[in-house]
Design a protein around this motif. Structure first.
Motif, PDB file in Angstrom:
ATOM      1  N   SER A   1     -35.297 -47.088  -7.666  1.00 16.98           N
ATOM      2  CA  SER A   1     -34.227 -48.076  -7.808  1.00 16.98           C
ATOM      3  C   SER A   1     -34.298 -49.101  -6.680  1.00 16.98           C
ATOM      4  O   SER A   1     -34.843 -48.844  -5.603  1.00 16.98           O
ATOM      5  CB  SER A   1     -32.869 -47.380  -7.789  1.00 16.98           C
ATOM      6  N   PRO A   2     -33.730 -50.300  -6.890  1.00 19.30           N
ATOM      7  CA  PRO A   2     -33.734 -51.329  -5.841  1.00 19.30           C
ATOM      8  C   PRO A   2     -32.742 -51.047  -4.721  1.00 19.30           C
ATOM      9  O   PRO A   2     -32.698 -51.794  -3.745  1.00 19.30           O
ATOM     10  CB  PRO A   2     -33.353 -52.600  -6.613  1.00 19.30           C
ATOM     11  N   ILE A   3     -31.927 -50.000  -4.853  1.00 21.15           N
ATOM     12  CA  ILE A   3     -30.957 -49.659  -3.811  1.00 21.15           C
ATOM     13  C   ILE A   3     -31.673 -48.819  -2.763  1.00 21.15           C
ATOM     14  O   ILE A   3     -31.972 -47.642  -2.980  1.00 21.15           O
ATOM     15  CB  ILE A   3     -29.759 -48.892  -4.401  1.00 21.15           C
ATOM     16  N   ASN A   4     -31.951 -49.402  -1.622  1.00 22.34           N
ATOM     17  CA  ASN A   4     -32.781 -48.759  -0.614  1.00 22.34           C
ATOM     18  C   ASN A   4     -32.107 -47.535  -0.017  1.00 22.34           C
ATOM     19  O   ASN A   4     -32.753 -46.507   0.224  1.00 22.34           O
ATOM     20  CB  ASN A   4     -33.122 -49.763   0.486  1.00 22.34           C
ATOM     21  N   ILE A   5     -30.807 -47.602   0.244  1.00 27.72           N
ATOM     22  CA  ILE A   5     -30.106 -46.479   0.854  1.00 27.72           C
ATOM     23  C   ILE A   5     -30.093 -45.272  -0.080  1.00 27.72           C
ATOM     24  O   ILE A   5     -30.169 -44.123   0.351  1.00 27.72           O
ATOM     25  CB  ILE A   5     -28.664 -46.885   1.244  1.00 27.72           C
ATOM     26  N   LEU A   6     -30.045 -45.538  -1.396  1.00 29.25           N
ATOM     27  CA  LEU A   6     -30.069 -44.438  -2.370  1.00 29.25           C
ATOM     28  C   LEU A   6     -31.436 -43.762  -2.383  1.00 29.25           C
ATOM     29  O   LEU A   6     -31.524 -42.525  -2.452  1.00 29.25           O
ATOM     30  CB  LEU A   6     -29.722 -44.976  -3.753  1.00 29.25           C
ATOM     31  N   ASN A   7     -32.481 -44.561  -2.299  1.00 33.86           N
ATOM     32  CA  ASN A   7     -33.824 -43.985  -2.217  1.00 33.86           C
ATOM     33  C   ASN A   7     -33.998 -43.149  -0.954  1.00 33.86           C
ATOM     34  O   ASN A   7     -34.644 -42.100  -0.968  1.00 33.86           O
ATOM     35  CB  ASN A   7     -34.871 -45.095  -2.244  1.00 33.86           C
ATOM     36  N   PHE A   8     -33.410 -43.625   0.126  1.00 32.75           N
ATOM     37  CA  PHE A   8     -33.491 -42.887   1.384  1.00 32.75           C
ATOM     38  C   PHE A   8     -32.816 -41.523   1.262  1.00 32.75           C
ATOM     39  O   PHE A   8     -33.315 -40.523   1.781  1.00 32.75           O
ATOM     40  CB  PHE A   8     -32.844 -43.703   2.508  1.00 32.75           C
ATOM     41  N   VAL A   9     -31.678 -41.470   0.574  1.00 30.88           N
ATOM     42  CA  VAL A   9     -30.969 -40.202   0.386  1.00 30.88           C
ATOM     43  C   VAL A   9     -31.806 -39.241  -0.456  1.00 30.88           C
ATOM     44  O   VAL A   9     -31.930 -38.045  -0.133  1.00 30.88           O
ATOM     45  CB  VAL A   9     -29.598 -40.450  -0.256  1.00 30.88           C
TER      46      VAL A   9
END
Length: 284
Positions: free
Chosen positions: A200-208
């Protein structure tokens, strides 16, 4: 009466008494230690049965590196067994070495690593496509595929060898190279669901998502390697465990930066120019 193989004569008197027979004198009990060689009427077992060694081989089944039987022993599992081991790696309720039941394999680790490589390439391409601004043409970057293959295969193949060699160097008797390969191979199973949801383009979500994958796989490795590593010197075992977790954290960071970060250096799309290229053309 004609002789038909009977060698005992029985005399019967008028009162029906058997009387004296030669059979009574021939009955004797003999002790046996069950080590006597078999007689000529023993059952003959054919020597060409699968898995049975011939008498000329000295009772040992030899398997050489250039024979298929040598490598087939590392793939002696079925689908149900591989599925059971994958679930045990994701939900580590028991020691994974107990789940293996003395039969580590390379079948599961190979296909798990291959699946992770393909999914990383696929989701990395999707993530790169989401960054694409629609100008020019979109070009697939197959460096992502080679990068994923080098990262996953290299980590899964080289690190267990280094760990096993270090344990042997410090005198560990329980270290087994095949078990180390199996542990690291099945530890990669968590990256399949993580890679599927981290585009996904949501970087913080990918980090989680990547952090959760690191936590699960790191706990799996620590829990199963601790009984093996703790058998050597205490100080050395602590250093080895720290090195294992640090290298696994390095793998996690590499996956996050190279495949799930939109400003990754591995995702430079050749189909359009970035801002730096435009600025250089304006100046010159």
């Amino acid at each position: 009466m004609a002789n038909r193989g009977y060698d005992v004569v029985v005399d019967v008197d008028a009162e029906g008494d058997l009387g004296h027979t030669d059979l009574q004198e021939d009955l004797e009990f003999h002790s046996s230690n069950f080590n006597d060689p078999p007689n000529s009427r023993s059952k003959i077992v054919p020597d060409d049965l699968p898995g049975r060694s011939s008498p000329s081989s000295g009772g040992s089944s030899k398997r050489f590196l250039w024979t298929l039987s040598f490598y087939s022993q590392f793939f002696d599992v079925d689908t149900a067994e591989v599925t059971k081991r994958c679930l045990a790696a994701i939900f580590p309720r028991a020691n994974f070495l107990d789940v293996l039941e003395g039969n580590p394999d390379l079948y599961g680790p190979f296909w798990i690593a291959t699946t992770v490589v393909m999914i990383l390439f696929l989701t990395g391409t999707i993530s790169m496509y989401l960054k694409w601004n629609g100008k020019g043409y979109f070009a697939y970057d197959f460096k992502l595929l080679s990068g994923a293959a080098g990262l996953i295969y290299g980590y899964t193949g080289v690190i267990p060898i280094a760990l096993w060699g270090t344990l042997k160097w410090f005198g560990s008797e329980s270290a087994n190279l095949l078990e180390c390969w199996t542990l690291y191979g099945y530890a990669n199973i968590i990256w399949i669901p993580v890679a599927l949801i981290s585009w996904s383009p949501i970087n913080i979500l990918n980090f989680v998502f990547v952090s959760v994958g690191f936590a699960i796989s790191a706990v799996f490795l620590f829990r199963n390697l601790y009984p093996i590593v703790s058998a050597i010197d205490v100080r050395t075992s602590k250093i080895l465990l720290i090195a294992v977790i640090t290298l696994h954290a390095g793998l996690t960071i590499a996956i996050k930066i190279l495949f799930f970060a939109h400003n990754s250096p591995a995702k430079k799309n050749k189909g359009h120019e970035d801002d730096d290229d435009k600025l250089i053309k304006m100046l010159f």
